[in-house]
Scaffold this active site. Structure first.
Site, PDB file in Angstrom:
ATOM      1  N   GLY A  54       0.858  -1.184   0.000  1.00 16.20           N
ATOM      2  CA  GLY A  54       0.000   0.000   0.000  1.00 16.20           C
ATOM      3  C   GLY A  54       0.892   1.231   0.000  1.00 16.20           C
ATOM      4  CB  ALA A  55       0.904   4.209  -2.200  1.00  9.90           C
ATOM      5  CD  GLN A 205      -3.024  -6.999  -3.437  1.00  6.01           C
ATOM      6  OE1 GLN A 205      -3.746  -7.630  -4.212  1.00  6.01           O
ATOM      7  NE2 GLN A 205      -1.850  -6.524  -3.801  1.00  6.01           N
ATOM      8  CG  ASP A 246      -0.021   2.039  -5.713  1.00  6.34           C
ATOM      9  OD1 ASP A 246      -1.177   1.655  -5.985  1.00  6.34           O
ATOM     10  OD2 ASP A 246       0.651   1.598  -4.759  1.00  6.34           O
ATOM     11  CE  LYS A 257      -1.951  -4.175  -6.679  1.00 10.22           C
ATOM     12  NZ  LYS A 257      -0.547  -4.560  -6.981  1.00 10.22           N
TER      13      LYS A 257
HETATM   14  O1  MRU Z   1       0.579  -3.965  -4.583  1.00  8.12           O
HETATM   15  P1  MRU Z   1      -0.041  -3.237  -3.422  1.00  8.12           P
HETATM   16  O2  MRU Z   1      -0.891  -4.113  -2.556  1.00  8.12           O
HETATM   17  O3  MRU Z   1       0.969  -2.441  -2.642  1.00  8.12           O
HETATM   18  O4  MRU Z   1      -1.019  -2.198  -4.106  1.00  8.12           O
HETATM   19  C1  MRU Z   1      -1.792  -1.359  -3.322  1.00  8.12           C
HETATM   20  C2  MRU Z   1      -2.723  -0.551  -4.115  1.00  8.12           C
HETATM   21  O5  MRU Z   1      -2.778  -0.610  -5.320  1.00  8.12           O
HETATM   22  C3  MRU Z   1      -3.557   0.438  -3.365  1.00  8.12           C
HETATM   23  O6  MRU Z   1      -4.790   0.621  -4.026  1.00  8.12           O
HETATM   24  C4  MRU Z   1      -2.826   1.759  -3.276  1.00  8.12           C
HETATM   25  O7  MRU Z   1      -1.594   1.641  -2.673  1.00  8.12           O
HETATM   26  C5  MRU Z   1      -3.706   2.775  -2.673  1.00  8.12           C
HETATM   27  S1  MRU Z   1      -3.426   3.432  -1.069  1.00  8.12           S
HETATM   28  C6  MRU Z   1      -3.405   2.236   0.102  1.00  8.12           C
END
Ligand code: MRU
Length: 383
Positions: A54-55, A205, A246, A257
């Site tokens: 998560g970013a 996720q 992200d 994602k």
């Molecule tokens: O690959 P990840 O699980 O790190 O991807 C996370 C996402 O795509 C979230 O939608 C993004 O980080 C949004 S803020 C939590």
């Protein structure tokens, strides 16, 4: 947010005051285990292997990774090496670079003897800021859910349906979440909100993390396969979509994602509002065209050909889904062009997904502008 009645954040300092503790997100929803990060290598592994993901949380973890690195060796050479190691862990979420740049800018001018304490203090500040920012995003986004609830009532529907993709909840941040913060605030305010949770292949996720979070907060939800969203929208079963991101470019293209783009297209075709929730640290002001310019992570094909879960007897196991030896590609993210995005929910307010929209909230980013930062407290809806 709470798990089994106990308030948690996703990252905190251990009782010895220097070790960093995180929830091992690879094991959820079946096991809740805390992992201790003791140094730079542990931290880099945790981000790369998606122990944390998560970013915003990637950025916060990297900040603490710099603190752990300084504790081991606060020399200039190690500061640069730690920055480079952490930056190479995951390519797409720009919060990683944002946090590392902030750490490096603060630490570089200091004498080595002062760097460790300063690094811990700044990492903690980044985490505290994330909580306040996401709470504000939640408050602003909840107003959009409240408005959608008004419309749903006029149409005779008993609840307001939000569709989300991946996990942009508190597990992806330090607390609250980005896309899920509005859902939590609306639910807490008594709005009957229900969430369509897209499973989010290949790492699921949505089915594992978003469902777990919503369950523990008591928010009604239903897991759907990734391809079901368009069908639900055609049948008026989605009042609004809210997703995280992200990396968002200066003109409002949104990278999130893999599969988010298709939901943006379906929402556009069905006149369903499509909102993206993000802290300012997710905006990459150096980029314009998200499709052409954002680096898209490609992960191990095994995440596609295999799936992991809990077997009947309770043990975790992995099974093969595809013919043995099949090749598979695993692009982790896609870009939803700004024209498909109804609005960006930021800590400064809600704005159109456009350069003008973003600059109306972040005027200090205009060419030649003197820094003038509106406070989150004065945030509202723009445009
Ligand atoms: O690959 P990840 O699980 O790190 O991807 C996370 C996402 O795509 C979230 O939608 C993004 O980080 C949004 S803020 C939590």
């Amino acid at each position: 947010m709470k798990y089994n009645g106990k308030p948690y954040r996703t990252i905190w300092l251990g009782s010895n005051g220097w070790m960093v503790e995180v929830i091992d997100q690879r094991l959820l929803p079946h096991q809740f285990e805390v992992v201790r990060l003791k140094g730079l290598d542990d931290t880099a592994f945790a981000i790369r292997a998606m122990v944390v993901r998560g970013a915003p949380l990637i950025g916060a973890t990297a900040a603490y990774g710099m603190a752990l690195a300084m504790r081991a060796d606060a020399s200039d050479a190690h500061l640069v090496a730690a920055y480079d190691t952490l930056l190479a862990t995951r390519p797409t979420a720009v919060n990683l670079r944002w946090a590392l740049d902030r750490m490096r800018a603060a630490l570089s001018p200091l004498p080595a003897a002062e760097r460790t304490a300063a690094a811990y203090a700044l990492a903690s500040e980044i985490c505290e800021e994330d909580v306040v920012i996401n709470s504000t995003i939640g408050r602003l986004g909840a107003e959009l859910i409240a408005a959608a609830w008004e419309r749903a009532q006029v149409a005779g529907r008993p609840r307001v349906n939000v569709l989300t993709h991946c996990n942009a909840g508190w597990l992806g941040c330090v607390d609250w979440g980005t896309a899920l913060a509005p859902v939590y605030k609306a639910h807490n305010a008594g709005i009957p909100v229900h969430v369509w949770v897209e499973e989010t292949r290949p790492r699921n996720q949505g089915a594992s993390l978003t469902a777990w979070e919503l369950k523990h907060h008591g928010v009604p939800y239903t897991i759907i396969v990734d391809n079901a969203g368009g069908h639900l929208m055609q049948h008026h079963m989605v009042d609004l979509c809210i997703v995280g991101t992200d990396r968002t470019t200066s003109r409002g293209d949104v990278c999130n994602k893999i599969g988010t783009y298709l939901k943006g297209l379906a929402a556009h075709d069905n006149n369903v509002p499509f909102y993206v929730a993000l802290p300012a640290s997710t905006i990459d002001w150096t980029l314009d065209d998200g499709v052409a310019e954002i680096p898209i992570e490609e992960r191990d094909a095994r995440e596609v050909t295999h799936i992991r879960g809990r077997a009947e007897g309770g043990a975790m196991c992995e099974v093969l889904l595809a013919p043995e030896g099949s090749s598979a590609s695993n692009f982790g993210f896609d870009v939803t062009p700004a024209r498909l995005v109804t609005g960006l929910i930021t800590e400064r307010g809600v704005c159109p997904a456009s350069r003008e929209g973003l600059l109306s909230l972040f005027p200090e980013r205009s060419e030649g502008a003197a820094a003038a930062e509106p406070s989150p407290a004065s945030a509202g809806v723009v445009g």
